[in-house]
Design a protein around this motif. Sequence first.
Motif, short mmCIF file in Angstrom:
data_model
loop_
_atom_site.label_atom_id
_atom_site.label_comp_id
_atom_site.label_asym_id
_atom_site.label_seq_id
_atom_site.Cartn_x
_atom_site.Cartn_y
_atom_site.Cartn_z
N VAL A 150 0.84 -1.20 0.00
CA VAL A 150 0.00 0.00 0.00
C VAL A 150 0.88 1.24 0.00
CG1 VAL A 150 -1.96 -1.11 1.15
CG2 VAL A 150 -0.19 -0.01 2.52
N GLY A 151 0.32 2.33 -0.50
CA GLY A 151 1.05 3.59 -0.57
C GLY A 151 0.88 4.39 0.71
N GLY A 152 1.97 4.78 1.31
CA GLY A 152 1.93 5.57 2.53
C GLY A 152 1.34 6.95 2.27
N GLN A 175 4.11 -0.79 3.55
CA GLN A 175 3.93 0.54 2.98
C GLN A 175 5.18 1.00 2.24
OE1 GLN A 175 2.25 3.66 5.31
NE2 GLN A 175 0.89 2.29 6.46
N ARG A 176 4.94 1.84 1.23
CA ARG A 176 6.03 2.49 0.51
C ARG A 176 5.74 3.97 0.40
NH1 ARG A 176 10.22 1.37 -3.06
NH2 ARG A 176 10.61 2.96 -4.64
N ARG A 177 6.73 4.80 0.68
CA ARG A 177 6.59 6.25 0.60
C ARG A 177 7.76 6.80 -0.22
NH1 ARG A 177 3.31 7.97 5.11
NH2 ARG A 177 2.81 6.20 6.46
N SER A 178 7.47 7.27 -1.43
CA SER A 178 8.51 7.83 -2.29
C SER A 178 7.85 8.53 -3.46
CB SER A 178 9.46 6.74 -2.81
OG SER A 178 8.77 5.87 -3.67
N SER A 182 4.04 4.51 -6.98
CA SER A 182 3.26 3.53 -7.73
C SER A 182 4.16 2.51 -8.42
CB SER A 182 2.37 4.24 -8.75
OG SER A 182 1.35 4.97 -8.11
N ALA A 183 5.22 2.98 -9.05
CA ALA A 183 6.15 2.06 -9.72
C ALA A 183 6.79 1.13 -8.71
CB ALA A 183 7.23 2.86 -10.45
N GLY A 184 7.13 1.65 -7.53
CA GLY A 184 7.75 0.83 -6.50
C GLY A 184 6.80 -0.21 -5.92
N LEU A 185 5.52 0.16 -5.78
CA LEU A 185 4.53 -0.80 -5.27
C LEU A 185 4.36 -1.96 -6.24
CD1 LEU A 185 1.79 1.67 -3.95
CD2 LEU A 185 3.31 0.24 -2.58
N ILE A 186 4.36 -1.66 -7.53
CA ILE A 186 4.24 -2.72 -8.54
C ILE A 186 5.47 -3.62 -8.50
CG2 ILE A 186 4.09 -3.17 -11.03
CD1 ILE A 186 2.45 -0.54 -11.21
N ASP A 192 7.73 -10.56 -5.75
CA ASP A 192 7.25 -11.49 -4.72
C ASP A 192 7.54 -11.02 -3.30
OD1 ASP A 192 6.17 -13.47 -6.50
OD2 ASP A 192 8.23 -14.10 -6.93
N ARG A 193 7.67 -9.73 -3.12
CA ARG A 193 7.85 -9.21 -1.77
C ARG A 193 6.52 -9.07 -1.05
NH1 ARG A 193 11.00 -3.82 -2.72
NH2 ARG A 193 10.83 -3.71 -0.44
N VAL A 194 5.43 -9.03 -1.83
CA VAL A 194 4.08 -9.03 -1.28
C VAL A 194 3.22 -9.96 -2.14
CG1 VAL A 194 4.19 -6.70 -0.28
CG2 VAL A 194 3.42 -7.02 -2.66
N ASP A 195 2.03 -10.27 -1.63
CA ASP A 195 1.13 -11.16 -2.37
C ASP A 195 0.11 -10.40 -3.19
OD1 ASP A 195 2.07 -13.68 -0.98
OD2 ASP A 195 1.33 -12.55 0.76
N LEU A 196 -0.26 -9.20 -2.74
CA LEU A 196 -1.38 -8.47 -3.34
C LEU A 196 -1.08 -6.99 -3.43
CD1 LEU A 196 -4.18 -10.27 -1.30
CD2 LEU A 196 -3.86 -10.47 -3.78
N LEU A 197 -1.72 -6.36 -4.40
CA LEU A 197 -1.59 -4.92 -4.58
C LEU A 197 -2.94 -4.34 -4.99
CD1 LEU A 197 -0.02 -2.24 -4.96
CD2 LEU A 197 0.57 -3.02 -7.26
#
Length: 289
Positions: A150-152, A175-178, A182-186, A192-197
Amino acid sequence: MRQSLFILLFGFMLASPCAAVQKFVWLTDSSTHQNLKQYRQALDVNGLTLKLLMQDVTDFQAQPLQATTDRAMAMLKTEASACAGNRVKNTERLTFSYATAIPHTVFPGLRLYSKTSSKTTQYLQQQLNKQKKISLEQLLKDDNKLHFAVGGGRSYGDQLDTLLKQPQWQHKFWQRRSVDMSAGLIDMLVQDRVDLLIEYPNVMQHYLAQQSQRTELTSFGIEEAEPYMLGYILCAKTPEGQQLTQFFQQRLKQVSQQKSYLDAHLGWVDAADRAQLTQIYNQVFGTSF
């Protein structure tokens, strides 16, 4: 007499409002000066739509500033003349900002993404409700050990925000904050660092196209998500911000009726999705393209 008239005219010219240009900070998550070695080409919906909104405008001047979502929301609280475009309007944000009544952007609604080859996709296919959607609340309640990216500071709409902020589920969210959020979340999902987006289809299409390796993803409708996303222009809750909100309100009323404004949206979705987006656009803006 002639000298007095000249002095009066000269004084009027100096005091003329036409000579005053109101500058404001336009907070955006993309920049034309970004380091292309560090970031992929951003989805610059803000830049294209702002250019159309500011066309032939002489009394306002935008000064774009790249900022993360967290920083943009913080600056709306501290900068008298600051606005941010393409933002979800929610109860919290309206406590410190004015929002245009007319949307700034419109795109198909949020979907839930997983890697097609994963066990997660198989599991989700078994969790579909009668509407062929996934209940995010039920997914969070189940003991499935799934993790979400998820985006912070990002808002996913009031209903989803309420779910995502529940303290008992925070261990499920990474969470990712940068500025390249969006590119980082994808990337987190692809690697495979997360299961869902949870993401918008146009955002996924834009950044996946820039991946060096093709990754097959499966998307699911979310029961708690709106069928389409409306982004608004938020401005600081100050006299200057109120004036800017009124200015953008009038510009959106005019410019949204132009085909070029629709085209600024269509450029960010796949050809297969353009008919759907045009239909949504017509519904939201009262047009007939």
